[in-house]
Design a protein around this motif. Structure first.
Motif, PDB file in Angstrom:
ATOM      1  N   PRO A 112       0.827  -1.216   0.000  1.00  0.00           N
ATOM      2  CA  PRO A 112       0.000   0.000   0.000  1.00  0.00           C
ATOM      3  C   PRO A 112       0.856   1.260   0.000  1.00  0.00           C
ATOM      4  O   PRO A 112       1.920   1.305   0.605  1.00  0.00           O
ATOM      5  CB  PRO A 112      -0.823  -0.129   1.285  1.00  0.00           C
ATOM      6  N   GLN A 113       0.366   2.271  -0.691  1.00  0.00           N
ATOM      7  CA  GLN A 113       1.080   3.537  -0.808  1.00  0.00           C
ATOM      8  C   GLN A 113       0.644   4.552   0.251  1.00  0.00           C
ATOM      9  O   GLN A 113       1.184   5.658   0.316  1.00  0.00           O
ATOM     10  CB  GLN A 113       0.843   4.131  -2.203  1.00  0.00           C
ATOM     11  N   PHE A 114      -0.347   4.196   1.058  1.00  0.00           N
ATOM     12  CA  PHE A 114      -0.870   5.086   2.082  1.00  0.00           C
ATOM     13  C   PHE A 114      -0.981   4.341   3.409  1.00  0.00           C
ATOM     14  O   PHE A 114      -1.036   3.106   3.442  1.00  0.00           O
ATOM     15  CB  PHE A 114      -2.254   5.628   1.687  1.00  0.00           C
ATOM     16  N   THR A 115      -1.029   5.085   4.491  1.00  0.00           N
ATOM     17  CA  THR A 115      -1.260   4.480   5.797  1.00  0.00           C
ATOM     18  C   THR A 115      -2.747   4.175   5.958  1.00  0.00           C
ATOM     19  O   THR A 115      -3.585   4.651   5.180  1.00  0.00           O
ATOM     20  CB  THR A 115      -0.823   5.437   6.918  1.00  0.00           C
ATOM     21  N   GLN A 116      -3.074   3.380   6.978  1.00  0.00           N
ATOM     22  CA  GLN A 116      -4.474   3.064   7.236  1.00  0.00           C
ATOM     23  C   GLN A 116      -5.265   4.330   7.549  1.00  0.00           C
ATOM     24  O   GLN A 116      -6.424   4.480   7.117  1.00  0.00           O
ATOM     25  CB  GLN A 116      -4.575   2.076   8.403  1.00  0.00           C
ATOM     26  N   GLU A 117      -4.666   5.270   8.291  1.00  0.00           N
ATOM     27  CA  GLU A 117      -5.350   6.517   8.641  1.00  0.00           C
ATOM     28  C   GLU A 117      -5.670   7.330   7.388  1.00  0.00           C
ATOM     29  O   GLU A 117      -6.750   7.923   7.276  1.00  0.00           O
ATOM     30  CB  GLU A 117      -4.499   7.346   9.600  1.00  0.00           C
ATOM     31  N   GLN A 118      -4.740   7.387   6.459  1.00  0.00           N
ATOM     32  CA  GLN A 118      -4.976   8.135   5.229  1.00  0.00           C
ATOM     33  C   GLN A 118      -6.062   7.477   4.384  1.00  0.00           C
ATOM     34  O   GLN A 118      -6.916   8.151   3.810  1.00  0.00           O
ATOM     35  CB  GLN A 118      -3.668   8.245   4.443  1.00  0.00           C
ATOM     36  N   SER A 119      -6.017   6.139   4.315  1.00  0.00           N
ATOM     37  CA  SER A 119      -7.055   5.415   3.581  1.00  0.00           C
ATOM     38  C   SER A 119      -8.421   5.650   4.201  1.00  0.00           C
ATOM     39  O   SER A 119      -9.411   5.896   3.491  1.00  0.00           O
ATOM     40  CB  SER A 119      -6.737   3.914   3.569  1.00  0.00           C
TER      41      SER A 119
END
Length: 269
Positions: A112-119
């Motif tokens: 993944p290119q993003f963190t869970q928070e960003q997603s």
């Protein structure tokens, strides 16, 4: 002094050497593309503090709008995301399928290119545009309460609804036009649930009227059971299924018997 006449023929190993060089070059290029595709993003994507819905909108417009439009309305390069819900965003982003590394028959799974928070922030913003499937709760993903009968029922449901594409053992399989059903081993429970709920790629949607939340949890429990219990018969030939494995036995097993028979009968001669 006589000189050796040149015949103009290649060395017998020249073709093999060229083939090896070509394979090494292709492998190196593939590894380079994969490294670039999985590279960690910089700047905003490295930050993981609590984010708001507005942060999600900004992240979306910076990373997704070129294909899906500034307001997720869709463009000629990407579908509209209005109404897909937070569950679809979580599945696509946290399995690394989005943003796509390159255009192809289907998005490939990667880091993944993003963190869970960003997603989650992007999912909350997408969910605010129109109603859609929500991310599953921890209770829906808790397979600890699924007993052996539930796991067996999950296996039946999987074979009825999923095995025609993903194989009876969840090993995946080829589809048309370069597409494929992915391997389902060692997949996060949330992503299995979200895939059933949203129907990504070529997969049909299994809403709660088709497969209830309890049945979805049983299917997840069955897939996790396969992860924890390898083939009791030894080497599983990739779990390709009875047709492919039977063909393997016919070609190599029976072929080996015939070859040994020919060799034994030819020795006296």
């Amino acid at each position: 002094m006589a000189t050796r006449k040149k015949t103009g023929r290649r060395h017998p190993l020249a073709s093999a050497a060229l083939l090896i060089i070509g394979l090494v070059a292709a492998g190196g290029a593939s590894a380079a593309v994969s490294t670039v595709a999985n590279a960690e993003p910089s700047g905003a994507a490295a930050h993981s503090q609590a984010l708001t819905m507005q942060d999600g909108a900004e992240l979306f417009r910076a990373n997704c709008a070129s294909c899906h439009g500034l307001n997720a309305e869709g463009t000629e390069n990407g579908v509209s995301l209005i109404g897909v819900g937070a569950a679809s965003v979580d599945f696509q982003v946290m399995t690394g399928r989005m943003p796509m590394a390159f255009q192809g028959p289907q998005a490939l799974q990667r880091d993944p290119q993003f963190t869970q928070e960003q997603s989650d922030a992007m999912g909350d913003w997408i969910a605010s545009l129109a109603p859609g499937p929500e991310r599953p709760s921890d209770e829906l993903l808790d397979t600890a309460q699924v007993d052996d009968e539930g796991v067996a029922n999950g296996g039946v449901l999987f074979r009825i609804n999923c095995a025609m594409c993903h194989n009876v053992a969840g090993a995946g399989g080829a589809l048309t036009e370069g597409k494929f059903a992915p391997n389902l081993h060692d997949i996060d429970a949330a992503h299995i649930y979200e895939a059933m709920l949203t129907g990504p790629q070529n997969m049909p949607v299994f809403n709660d009227n088709n497969i209830s939340p309890e049945e979805k949890r049983e299917i997840i429990a069955y897939l996790h059971y396969l992860d924890e219990n390898p083939s009791p018969g030894g080497f599983d030939l990739g779990a390709l299924g009875p047709v492919s494995e039977g063909l393997f036995i016919w070609i190599f097993g029976l072929g080996g018997v015939v070859a040994i028979t020919v060799w034994l009968t030819s020795r006296p001669n």
